[in-house]
Design a protein around this motif. Structure first.
Motif, PDB file in Angstrom:
ATOM      1  N   SER A  76       0.797  -1.231   0.000  1.00  9.94           N
ATOM      2  CA  SER A  76       0.000   0.000   0.000  1.00  9.94           C
ATOM      3  C   SER A  76       0.827   1.278   0.000  1.00  9.94           C
ATOM      4  N   GLY A  77       2.084   1.212  -0.448  1.00  5.07           N
ATOM      5  CA  GLY A  77       2.883   2.419  -0.581  1.00  5.07           C
ATOM      6  C   GLY A  77       3.460   2.979   0.700  1.00  5.07           C
ATOM      7  N   TRP A  78       3.530   2.189   1.738  1.00  6.64           N
ATOM      8  CA  TRP A  78       4.139   2.628   2.997  1.00  6.64           C
ATOM      9  C   TRP A  78       5.581   2.167   3.079  1.00  6.64           C
ATOM     10  N   TYR A  79       6.389   2.937   3.792  1.00  6.32           N
ATOM     11  CA  TYR A  79       7.783   2.594   4.046  1.00  6.32           C
ATOM     12  C   TYR A  79       8.063   2.733   5.543  1.00  6.32           C
ATOM     13  N   ILE A  80       8.889   1.836   6.068  1.00  8.14           N
ATOM     14  CA  ILE A  80       9.377   1.969   7.436  1.00  8.14           C
ATOM     15  C   ILE A  80      10.900   2.023   7.386  1.00  8.14           C
ATOM     16  N   VAL A  81      11.515   2.446   8.474  1.00  7.65           N
ATOM     17  CA  VAL A  81      12.970   2.568   8.529  1.00  7.65           C
ATOM     18  C   VAL A  81      13.505   1.641   9.609  1.00  7.65           C
ATOM     19  N   ARG A  82      14.485   0.832   9.223  1.00 10.51           N
ATOM     20  CA  ARG A  82      15.239   0.017  10.168  1.00 10.51           C
ATOM     21  C   ARG A  82      16.673   0.517  10.152  1.00 10.51           C
ATOM     22  N   LEU A  83      17.269   0.595  11.332  1.00 11.49           N
ATOM     23  CA  LEU A  83      18.653   1.049  11.466  1.00 11.49           C
ATOM     24  C   LEU A  83      19.505  -0.137  11.865  1.00 11.49           C
ATOM     25  N   HIS A  84      20.669  -0.278  11.236  1.00 13.18           N
ATOM     26  CA  HIS A  84      21.547  -1.434  11.450  1.00 13.18           C
ATOM     27  C   HIS A  84      22.913  -0.962  11.911  1.00 13.18           C
ATOM     28  N   GLN A  85      23.405  -1.601  12.979  1.00  8.95           N
ATOM     29  CA  GLN A  85      24.750  -1.289  13.460  1.00  8.95           C
ATOM     30  C   GLN A  85      25.243  -2.437  14.336  1.00  8.95           C
ATOM     31  N   ASP A  86      26.415  -2.958  14.016  1.00 10.37           N
ATOM     32  CA  ASP A  86      27.036  -4.021  14.819  1.00 10.37           C
ATOM     33  C   ASP A  86      26.082  -5.196  15.080  1.00 10.37           C
TER      34      ASP A  86
END
Length: 113
Positions: A31-41
């Motif tokens: 449905s055109g939505w985006y989420i953000v995941r952050l990656h580190q170590d």
């Protein structure tokens, strides 16, 4: 050096973190939505709103407008295929490292913000 990523971060909390900046995964949903995941170590953190729900964006330009002022220059666009979650599928889940390795780079162009 910054502390380990928590499971959830708000934009305000992200702005308070010390360098180095985490890698940004822009995950496309239905449905055109985006989420953000952050990656580190080997840690993954979900960007959330003030109520603790996943922060949803209607386009990558809105993600760029939120993250570019914090020093982020790009992210990796990933998405899940609906078939990935079919019951009975014997296809193994894709790891976070695989998603980032094979995603599409998205630039957060500050000059157009």
């Amino acid at each position: 050096m910054s502390s380990p990523l928590p499971a959830h971060l708000t934009l305000d909390e992200l702005a308070q973190r010390l360098a180095p900046l985490p890698d940004v995964e822009v995950h496309g949903l239905d449905s055109g939505w985006y989420i953000v995941r952050l990656h580190q170590d080997n840690a993954v953190s979900l960007l959330t709103d003030q109520s603790g729900e996943a922060q949803r964006f209607t386009g990558t330009q809105w993600i760029g407008r939120a993250l570019a002022p914090l020093g982020f220059t790009h992210g990796t666009l990933t998405w899940a295929d609906a078939a990935d979650e079919m019951i009975g599928s014997d296809v193994p889940s894709v790891s976070a490292q695989q998603r980032l390795a094979y995603g599409v780079r998205v630039a957060f162009n500050q000059t157009s913000l």
